[in-house]
Motif scaffolding. Structure first.
Motif, PDB file in Angstrom:
ATOM      1  N   ILE A  25       0.810  -1.225   0.000  1.00  0.00           N
ATOM      2  CA  ILE A  25       0.000   0.000   0.000  1.00  0.00           C
ATOM      3  C   ILE A  25       0.841   1.272   0.000  1.00  0.00           C
ATOM      4  O   ILE A  25       0.300   2.375  -0.071  1.00  0.00           O
ATOM      5  CB  ILE A  25      -1.005   0.026   1.170  1.00  0.00           C
ATOM      6  N   GLY A  26       2.155   1.125   0.088  1.00  0.00           N
ATOM      7  CA  GLY A  26       3.029   2.299   0.036  1.00  0.00           C
ATOM      8  C   GLY A  26       3.019   3.134   1.299  1.00  0.00           C
ATOM      9  O   GLY A  26       3.160   4.356   1.250  1.00  0.00           O
ATOM     10  N   VAL A  27       2.850   2.481   2.435  1.00  0.00           N
ATOM     11  CA  VAL A  27       2.865   3.148   3.738  1.00  0.00           C
ATOM     12  C   VAL A  27       4.065   2.611   4.510  1.00  0.00           C
ATOM     13  O   VAL A  27       4.305   1.403   4.515  1.00  0.00           O
ATOM     14  CB  VAL A  27       1.552   2.869   4.513  1.00  0.00           C
ATOM     15  N   PRO A  28       4.835   3.485   5.160  1.00  0.00           N
ATOM     16  CA  PRO A  28       5.976   2.984   5.932  1.00  0.00           C
ATOM     17  C   PRO A  28       5.542   1.933   6.964  1.00  0.00           C
ATOM     18  O   PRO A  28       4.517   2.095   7.639  1.00  0.00           O
ATOM     19  CB  PRO A  28       6.523   4.230   6.634  1.00  0.00           C
ATOM     20  N   TYR A  29       6.340   0.874   7.056  1.00  0.00           N
ATOM     21  CA  TYR A  29       6.031  -0.208   7.980  1.00  0.00           C
ATOM     22  C   TYR A  29       5.798   0.310   9.394  1.00  0.00           C
ATOM     23  O   TYR A  29       4.834  -0.075  10.057  1.00  0.00           O
ATOM     24  CB  TYR A  29       7.159  -1.257   7.979  1.00  0.00           C
ATOM     25  N   MET A  30       6.685   1.175   9.877  1.00  0.00           N
ATOM     26  CA  MET A  30       6.568   1.644  11.265  1.00  0.00           C
ATOM     27  C   MET A  30       5.297   2.457  11.485  1.00  0.00           C
ATOM     28  O   MET A  30       4.716   2.400  12.575  1.00  0.00           O
ATOM     29  CB  MET A  30       7.803   2.441  11.685  1.00  0.00           C
ATOM     30  N   ALA A  31       4.835   3.184  10.476  1.00  0.00           N
ATOM     31  CA  ALA A  31       3.576   3.928  10.614  1.00  0.00           C
ATOM     32  C   ALA A  31       2.418   2.948  10.774  1.00  0.00           C
ATOM     33  O   ALA A  31       1.560   3.118  11.654  1.00  0.00           O
ATOM     34  CB  ALA A  31       3.354   4.832   9.404  1.00  0.00           C
ATOM     35  N   LEU A  32       2.398   1.924   9.940  1.00  0.00           N
ATOM     36  CA  LEU A  32       1.340   0.924  10.020  1.00  0.00           C
ATOM     37  C   LEU A  32       1.441   0.135  11.330  1.00  0.00           C
ATOM     38  O   LEU A  32       0.436  -0.089  12.011  1.00  0.00           O
ATOM     39  CB  LEU A  32       1.442  -0.013   8.816  1.00  0.00           C
ATOM     40  N   TYR A  33       2.655  -0.250  11.703  1.00  0.00           N
ATOM     41  CA  TYR A  33       2.864  -0.977  12.951  1.00  0.00           C
ATOM     42  C   TYR A  33       2.410  -0.141  14.151  1.00  0.00           C
ATOM     43  O   TYR A  33       1.699  -0.645  15.032  1.00  0.00           O
ATOM     44  CB  TYR A  33       4.337  -1.361  13.107  1.00  0.00           C
ATOM     45  N   ASP A  34       2.815   1.124  14.191  1.00  0.00           N
ATOM     46  CA  ASP A  34       2.445   1.972  15.328  1.00  0.00           C
ATOM     47  C   ASP A  34       0.935   2.171  15.417  1.00  0.00           C
ATOM     48  O   ASP A  34       0.389   2.295  16.509  1.00  0.00           O
ATOM     49  CB  ASP A  34       3.158   3.325  15.248  1.00  0.00           C
ATOM     50  N   SER A  35       0.258   2.198  14.280  1.00  0.00           N
ATOM     51  CA  SER A  35      -1.197   2.352  14.286  1.00  0.00           C
ATOM     52  C   SER A  35      -1.912   1.078  14.712  1.00  0.00           C
ATOM     53  O   SER A  35      -2.878   1.130  15.473  1.00  0.00           O
ATOM     54  CB  SER A  35      -1.707   2.756  12.901  1.00  0.00           C
ATOM     55  N   LEU A  36      -1.442  -0.062  14.212  1.00  0.00           N
ATOM     56  CA  LEU A  36      -2.185  -1.305  14.389  1.00  0.00           C
ATOM     57  C   LEU A  36      -1.699  -2.202  15.519  1.00  0.00           C
ATOM     58  O   LEU A  36      -2.483  -2.990  16.060  1.00  0.00           O
ATOM     59  CB  LEU A  36      -2.166  -2.106  13.081  1.00  0.00           C
ATOM     60  N   LYS A  37      -0.444  -2.091  15.886  1.00  0.00           N
ATOM     61  CA  LYS A  37       0.110  -3.049  16.857  1.00  0.00           C
ATOM     62  C   LYS A  37       0.696  -2.411  18.116  1.00  0.00           C
ATOM     63  O   LYS A  37       0.644  -2.990  19.179  1.00  0.00           O
ATOM     64  CB  LYS A  37       1.215  -3.883  16.200  1.00  0.00           C
ATOM     65  N   ASN A  38       1.295  -1.242  18.002  1.00  0.00           N
ATOM     66  CA  ASN A  38       2.038  -0.634  19.103  1.00  0.00           C
ATOM     67  C   ASN A  38       1.116   0.215  19.974  1.00  0.00           C
ATOM     68  O   ASN A  38       0.919   1.402  19.728  1.00  0.00           O
ATOM     69  CB  ASN A  38       3.193   0.210  18.555  1.00  0.00           C
ATOM     70  N   ARG A  39       0.561  -0.396  20.998  1.00  0.00           N
ATOM     71  CA  ARG A  39      -0.385   0.305  21.892  1.00  0.00           C
ATOM     72  C   ARG A  39       0.261   1.474  22.637  1.00  0.00           C
ATOM     73  O   ARG A  39      -0.398   2.432  22.998  1.00  0.00           O
ATOM     74  CB  ARG A  39      -0.993  -0.674  22.887  1.00  0.00           C
ATOM     75  N   SER A  40       1.567   1.415  22.866  1.00  0.00           N
ATOM     76  CA  SER A  40       2.225   2.486  23.611  1.00  0.00           C
ATOM     77  C   SER A  40       2.302   3.790  22.811  1.00  0.00           C
ATOM     78  O   SER A  40       2.372   4.868  23.391  1.00  0.00           O
ATOM     79  CB  SER A  40       3.631   2.064  24.049  1.00  0.00           C
ATOM     80  N   LYS A  41       2.267   3.706  21.488  1.00  0.00           N
ATOM     81  CA  LYS A  41       2.308   4.909  20.644  1.00  0.00           C
ATOM     82  C   LYS A  41       0.953   5.592  20.552  1.00  0.00           C
ATOM     83  O   LYS A  41       0.877   6.789  20.324  1.00  0.00           O
ATOM     84  CB  LYS A  41       2.782   4.566  19.223  1.00  0.00           C
TER      85      LYS A  41
END
Length: 77
Positions: A25-41
């Motif tokens: 989808i052309g979205v940085p991995y960390m942006a997607l990870y922080d949105s979907l997986k990283n509850r602390s962010k």
């Protein structure tokens, strides 16, 4: 359940690799990870990211069926 949590569950249930999704989808991995997986962010998914992810998952964003903890639809209250 939040929008991000709902999307994360769909990705998990379909056995989709988050790295693969991010690249597709052309979205940085960390942006997607922080949105979907990283509850602390506590990062909410951005509109353009949501649209791209929905296309990738073949989901109509207008037909999303989830509710947040208060039971309010669309997860945003």
């Amino acid at each position: 359940m939040t929008l991000e949590g709902w999307l994360s569950e769909i990705i998990k249930s379909r056995g989709i690799n988050l790295t693969e999704a991010a690249r597709s989808i052309g979205v940085p991995y960390m942006a997607l990870y922080d949105s979907l997986k990283n509850r602390s962010k506590n990062r909410e998914i951005k509109g353009k990211e949501l649209v791209k992810l929905c296309k990738f998952l073949d989901i109509n964003p207008m037909e999303m069926d989830f509710a947040d903890e208060s039971g309010v639809g669309a997860g945003r209250g």
